[in-house]
Structure formats: structure tokens, C-alpha cells
Design a protein around this motif. Structure first.
Motif, PDB file in Angstrom:
ATOM      1  N   GLU A 115       0.821  -1.213   0.000  1.00 60.97           N
ATOM      2  CA  GLU A 115       0.000   0.000   0.000  1.00 60.97           C
ATOM      3  C   GLU A 115       0.854   1.261   0.000  1.00 60.97           C
ATOM      4  OE1 GLU A 115      -2.424  -0.446   3.459  1.00 60.97           O
ATOM      5  OE2 GLU A 115      -3.616  -2.088   2.623  1.00 60.97           O
ATOM      6  N   GLY A 116       2.172   1.095  -0.076  1.00 58.89           N
ATOM      7  CA  GLY A 116       3.069   2.244  -0.108  1.00 58.89           C
ATOM      8  C   GLY A 116       3.215   2.942   1.225  1.00 58.89           C
ATOM      9  N   LYS A 117       2.975   2.214   2.320  1.00 52.87           N
ATOM     10  CA  LYS A 117       3.053   2.796   3.656  1.00 52.87           C
ATOM     11  C   LYS A 117       4.390   2.445   4.314  1.00 52.87           C
ATOM     12  CE  LYS A 117      -1.954   2.822   4.316  1.00 52.87           C
ATOM     13  NZ  LYS A 117      -3.110   2.230   5.009  1.00 52.87           N
ATOM     14  N   ASP A 118       4.813   3.284   5.217  1.00 53.44           N
ATOM     15  CA  ASP A 118       6.095   3.139   5.897  1.00 53.44           C
ATOM     16  C   ASP A 118       6.087   1.885   6.780  1.00 53.44           C
ATOM     17  OD1 ASP A 118       8.444   3.390   7.325  1.00 53.44           O
ATOM     18  OD2 ASP A 118       8.096   5.472   7.944  1.00 53.44           O
ATOM     19  N   THR A 119       6.892   0.892   6.421  1.00 52.83           N
ATOM     20  CA  THR A 119       6.908  -0.374   7.160  1.00 52.83           C
ATOM     21  C   THR A 119       7.657  -0.284   8.485  1.00 52.83           C
ATOM     22  OG1 THR A 119       8.844  -1.105   5.908  1.00 52.83           O
ATOM     23  CG2 THR A 119       6.681  -1.774   5.072  1.00 52.83           C
ATOM     24  N   THR A 120       8.238   0.858   8.777  1.00 57.41           N
ATOM     25  CA  THR A 120       8.874   1.029  10.089  1.00 57.41           C
ATOM     26  C   THR A 120       7.874   1.496  11.140  1.00 57.41           C
ATOM     27  OG1 THR A 120       9.511   3.356   9.756  1.00 57.41           O
ATOM     28  CG2 THR A 120      11.041   1.660   8.958  1.00 57.41           C
TER      29      THR A 120
END
Length: 314
Positions: A115-120
């Protein structure tokens, strides 16, 4: 469940229900995307408590999605609508509990990436039994370093003296677990409703939703959730906790199910280690066990503390 009116219904949250397969289990999962207008901050993976069901979480979930967080919830093995592939209920045991949590951490990281979200910005929040699981994962979890911040509400570290089974009963349970039928034989868990919440609406809802069978667990489940809590206070477990990963425990000081003093001791032990950072406890005055659905002002103080914590680290 559908015939009993839920005490809270989100006005603008969108629930996405999915069945997700892992090993021999078909997990029922629910996702609520952040709705704004607050900018997106991250995702919270919820690990629920013993014989819990997601409608009791909806008020808290609604609060978090309206404050910038996606929320992911899954019925653990033996709980809710999660079943084995053959349609039977199944039972949770310690090894599988952590394997399945590792699977869902990885599952959420992949979904966030797609989804293009920050995986951190993937965070864990567990309650009661789930709180104990989350704290253990902070010590021993395979993907513990992939989690941004850890939160636990009223975690099962030690049972309160008013709920703790007598030693002879505990040893019987542990002995039965060594027998072949120990994974299927059930034992009743007696929880007093007045210990759970002081909110009359949720009190009535939980009373209507619960029955004796709902509060029955296998001997293995009972043994494991007690022992995994005690393990948290051992030097071996304390020594493997990440020194930098943020951790918040929120615990009602009037919890007669899980002992608030154990949460105090756990945080105290952590903070005695040189270089330990970001470990804190919020004790909520007059808070019973289920602080997120307790009477006011307990519920508001509790959810506000959780949001403030996650906002600090996301």
C-alpha cells in the motif's frame, strides 16, 4: 453475537473482514483503515485477551483510526471465528501463539509495503493475555526488531490473588497437560464480571455475550498463559528485552484479575538495566481489568495514554 446490540458502533470506520490461512488454521481477521482528517501515522496490530471478541474493542479502534492509525485485529487460534481447516475450534499452545504472531507481523509488513506505507511504523498492542504475549514477544519474538513500539493493557504477568487458582489446582492442570488428551480437555475459568468493567453498558453487554462454555479453555491454554506471564519476570526474559524499543504498560490499579503490582515490578526490573530506555508504566486510578471499556474517567485516561505513547514514537 449479531442478535445482541453492540455498545458502540463506528460512524465512519470501514471494517474489512478476511479469512487468512496459516498452517492448519483459518484465521478470522479484521482491518480498519485510518479515516482522517488526521494524517496517517502508522498501523497497530492488536493481540486480544482470553475469550475476547472484537466488538469490545470497537470504541478504542474507532478512536485510533480517527487519530491516524490503521488497526489490524485477528481472532487467535481457539478464539472467535478462527477455526482449523476441518472446521473445529482448535486450541492455542505456546509455540503456535508466537509462530502465528510472527506470521501476522510479516503479513502486515507486506500489506503496508504493497500500500506504499512506511513499514517502520508497525506497532503491537496487546491486552490481558494478549498483553503477556506482546511482552514475551519483546523478549523472544523472531521479528521483534521489526516492530516499532510495544503497548500492553492490563497484561497477564501475574494473576491477582483474588483470581489466582490454588497451587494444588495448578499442579493438577500442569500434570494433565502431560497426557495425550491435555490439549482438548477443558477447564472452566471463573471471572467475576464486577472485576472486568465498571461501565454499566459494557457490563450488561458482556453478561449477555458470555456463558460458562465461553469461559472454558483447554488445560494447555490455561497452563501456558499462566506460565508465559511468570516467565516475564525471570532474569532470562528481562535480559533479552530490547533496550531501545519503546514500551508502554497501562494498568488499572483496581484490577483484580491481573495484578498491577506485577506490571510495576516488571517495569522496575527493566529500568534497573543499564542503558534501558523508553519503558514506562501508566497506572490508572480506580481502573478495573478492561480499562478501555471501563467507566469514566478511566476509559478516557487509558485510551489517551495509549494514543499519546504511539504518537510519540510514530
Amino acid at each position: 453475537m449479531s442478535e445482541i446490540e453492540k455498545p458502540f458502533k463506528s460512524k465512519n470506520g470501514k471494517q474489512i473482514a478476511k479469512t487468512v490461512e496459516f498452517e492448519d488454521t483459518l484465521f478470522q481477521t479484521y482491518t480498519w483503515p485510518a479515516v482522517g482528517p488526521v494524517p496517517y501515522k502508522g498501523r497497530i496490530l492488536i493481540v486480544h485477551g482470553y475469550r475476547d471478541f472484537y466488538p469490545t474493542w470497537e470504541r478504542f479502534i474507532d478512536y485510533m483510526i480517527n487519530n491516524g492509525y490503521d488497526v489490524f485485529y485477528f481472532d487467535q487460534r481457539g478464539e472467535g471465528k478462527t477455526v482449523l481447516k476441518d472446521g473445529t475450534k482448535g486450541t492455542a499452545f505456546d509455540e503456535f501463539v508466537y509462530k502465528s504472531l510472527t506470521f501476522f507481523i510479516d503479513y502486515n509488513l507486506k500489506e503496508m509495503e504493497s500500500e506504499g506505507k512506511d513499514t517502520t511504523k508497525l506497532n503491537l498492542f496487546g491486552f490481558s493475555m494478549g498483553g503477556g504475549i506482546v511482552l514475551n514477544y519483546l523478549s523472544h519474538g523472531e521479528l521483534k526488531d521489526k516492530v516499532n513500539a510495544y503497548g500492553a493493557g492490563g497484561p497477564l504477568i501475574l494473576l491477582h490473588p483474588d483470581t489466582l487458582p490454588a497451587k494444588p489446582l495448578e499442579w493438577i492442570v500442569r500434570a494433565v497437560c502431560c497426557l495425550p488428551f491435555g490439549k482438548t480437555l477443558k477447564v472452566k475459568t471463573a471471572l467475576k464480571m464486577e472485576y472486568i468493567t465498571g461501565d454499566p453498558v459494557y457490563h450488561e453487554y458482556l453478561t449477555n455475550m458470555s456463558n460458562t462454555e465461553d469461559l472454558s479453555g483447554t488445560f494447555v491454554e490455561t497452563r501456558d498463559f499462566i506460565l508465559r506471564g511468570r516467565d516475564l519476570l525471570t532474569d532470562a526474559s528481562i535480559s533479552t528485552v530490547s533496550k531501545t524499543k519503546p514500551l508502554l504498560i497501562v494498568h488499572g490499579d483496581d484490577d483484580h484479575i491481573n495484578d498491577c503490582k506485577a506490571s510495576e515490578l516488571y517495569i522496575e526490573k527493566l529500568n534497573k538495566i543499564e542503558g534501558m530506555k523508553n519503558k514506562e508504566l501508566v497506572k490508572v486510578e480506580n481502573g478495573r481489568h478492561c480499562i478501555l471499556i471501563d467507566s469514566e474517567p478511566v476509559a478516557t485516561i487509558s485510551k489517551t495514554a495509549v494514543l499519546k505513547f504511539f504518537d510519540k514514537y510514530n
